[in-house]
Design a protein around this motif. Structure first.
Motif, mmCIF file in Angstrom:
data_model
loop_
_atom_site.group_PDB
_atom_site.id
_atom_site.type_symbol
_atom_site.label_atom_id
_atom_site.label_comp_id
_atom_site.label_asym_id
_atom_site.label_seq_id
_atom_site.Cartn_x
_atom_site.Cartn_y
_atom_site.Cartn_z
ATOM 1 N N ARG A 72 75.703 -7.521 13.822
ATOM 2 C CA ARG A 72 76.066 -6.647 14.932
ATOM 3 C C ARG A 72 77.551 -6.330 14.938
ATOM 4 O O ARG A 72 78.347 -6.971 14.252
ATOM 5 C CB ARG A 72 75.643 -7.270 16.255
ATOM 6 N N ILE A 73 77.882 -5.330 15.707
ATOM 7 C CA ILE A 73 79.278 -4.977 15.971
ATOM 8 C C ILE A 73 79.530 -5.345 17.425
ATOM 9 O O ILE A 73 78.799 -4.913 18.321
ATOM 10 C CB ILE A 73 79.534 -3.480 15.743
ATOM 11 N N VAL A 74 80.539 -6.171 17.648
ATOM 12 C CA VAL A 74 80.862 -6.618 19.006
ATOM 13 C C VAL A 74 82.131 -5.920 19.481
ATOM 14 O O VAL A 74 83.018 -5.597 18.690
ATOM 15 C CB VAL A 74 81.032 -8.152 19.091
ATOM 16 N N ILE A 75 82.195 -5.685 20.777
ATOM 17 C CA ILE A 75 83.395 -5.138 21.412
ATOM 18 C C ILE A 75 83.906 -6.194 22.381
ATOM 19 O O ILE A 75 83.140 -6.709 23.207
ATOM 20 C CB ILE A 75 83.100 -3.827 22.152
ATOM 21 N N GLU A 76 85.204 -6.507 22.253
ATOM 22 C CA GLU A 76 85.819 -7.538 23.085
ATOM 23 C C GLU A 76 87.076 -6.979 23.732
ATOM 24 O O GLU A 76 87.752 -6.138 23.153
ATOM 25 C CB GLU A 76 86.191 -8.746 22.240
ATOM 26 N N ALA A 77 87.395 -7.459 24.929
ATOM 27 C CA ALA A 77 88.637 -7.117 25.614
ATOM 28 C C ALA A 77 89.570 -8.311 25.522
ATOM 29 O O ALA A 77 89.167 -9.451 25.762
ATOM 30 C CB ALA A 77 88.372 -6.765 27.067
ATOM 31 N N ALA A 112 89.176 -13.787 24.347
ATOM 32 C CA ALA A 112 88.529 -12.482 24.277
ATOM 33 C C ALA A 112 87.323 -12.498 25.202
ATOM 34 O O ALA A 112 86.579 -13.468 25.258
ATOM 35 C CB ALA A 112 88.102 -12.179 22.850
ATOM 36 N N GLU A 113 87.155 -11.406 25.936
ATOM 37 C CA GLU A 113 86.013 -11.258 26.827
ATOM 38 C C GLU A 113 85.019 -10.305 26.172
ATOM 39 O O GLU A 113 85.391 -9.197 25.792
ATOM 40 C CB GLU A 113 86.480 -10.688 28.160
ATOM 41 N N ASP A 114 83.782 -10.742 26.015
ATOM 42 C CA ASP A 114 82.755 -9.885 25.416
ATOM 43 C C ASP A 114 82.444 -8.724 26.351
ATOM 44 O O ASP A 114 82.164 -8.920 27.534
ATOM 45 C CB ASP A 114 81.472 -10.672 25.142
ATOM 46 N N ILE A 115 82.494 -7.508 25.802
ATOM 47 C CA ILE A 115 82.149 -6.307 26.550
ATOM 48 C C ILE A 115 80.715 -5.894 26.229
ATOM 49 O O ILE A 115 79.964 -5.498 27.096
ATOM 50 C CB ILE A 115 83.128 -5.158 26.222
ATOM 51 N N GLY A 116 80.337 -5.995 24.962
ATOM 52 C CA GLY A 116 78.986 -5.644 24.549
ATOM 53 C C GLY A 116 78.872 -5.638 23.040
ATOM 54 O O GLY A 116 79.841 -5.880 22.331
ATOM 55 N N SER A 117 77.669 -5.348 22.543
ATOM 56 C CA SER A 117 77.457 -5.310 21.099
ATOM 57 C C SER A 117 76.280 -4.413 20.775
ATOM 58 O O SER A 117 75.447 -4.129 21.641
ATOM 59 C CB SER A 117 77.221 -6.714 20.536
ATOM 60 N N VAL A 118 76.238 -3.966 19.522
ATOM 61 C CA VAL A 118 75.103 -3.193 19.001
ATOM 62 C C VAL A 118 74.716 -3.791 17.652
ATOM 63 O O VAL A 118 75.568 -4.248 16.899
ATOM 64 C CB VAL A 118 75.430 -1.684 18.831
#
Length: 151
Positions: A37-42, A19-25
């Motif tokens: 946090r909530i992470v977004i992964e590709a 998984a590639e990290d896209i970003g988080s909040v």
């Protein structure tokens, strides 16, 4: 001896794909250690070039989270899209269901997974994300569908 075996098991790679990290909040403040946090992964499907899944999931912060000892919540969402050409001739040979991605969601017993299904009748790739546990998993899940060859 038990500690050596446990240490060896923890060092084994848990991911079927990367998984590639896209970003988080951040969504919850922690006094000590990183915030929850909530992470977004590709996640690129290794068997179907041209399909990428984007998954969002909660990560626990605090001291336990910083040390890798926290248990992440079983909530995840997924959206998969065609991002390049798909070789449709290979799809009928896909193993279905097939694990595309797996990662630990706790120190030992809990994993978050992405599983791919091929619906040959409707010409669609179906991706399911869920979290399981050795003893008791969670029925919370999310799916995304990528139609193939629809004009």
């Amino acid at each position: 001896m038990r500690r050596a075996i446990l240490a060896l098991l923890l060092m084994l790679p848990a991911a079927a794909g990367k998984a590639e990290d896209i970003g988080s909040v951040g969504y919850r403040f922690q006094w000590f250690g990183p915030n929850d946090r909530i992470v977004i992964e590709a996640i690129d499907d290794p068997d179907v070039p041209g399909v990428t899944c984007y998954m969002s999931r909660a990560r626990t912060g605090g001291i336990k989270g910083a040390l890798g000892l926290a248990e992440d919540p079983p909530y995840a969402s997924i959206a998969c899209r065609q991002v390049g050409p798909i070789d449709a001739s290979r799809l009928d040979k896909l193993e279905s269901p097939h694990e595309v991605f797996s990662e630990r969601a706790s120190l030992i017993f809990k994993t978050t997974q992405v599983v791919r299904f091929w619906d040959a009748r409707r010409r669609a790739l179906v991706y399911l994300t869920y979290t399981d546990r050795i003893i008791e998993g969670s029925p919370q899940n999310s799916i995304s569908v990528v139609p193939v060859g629809v004009k």
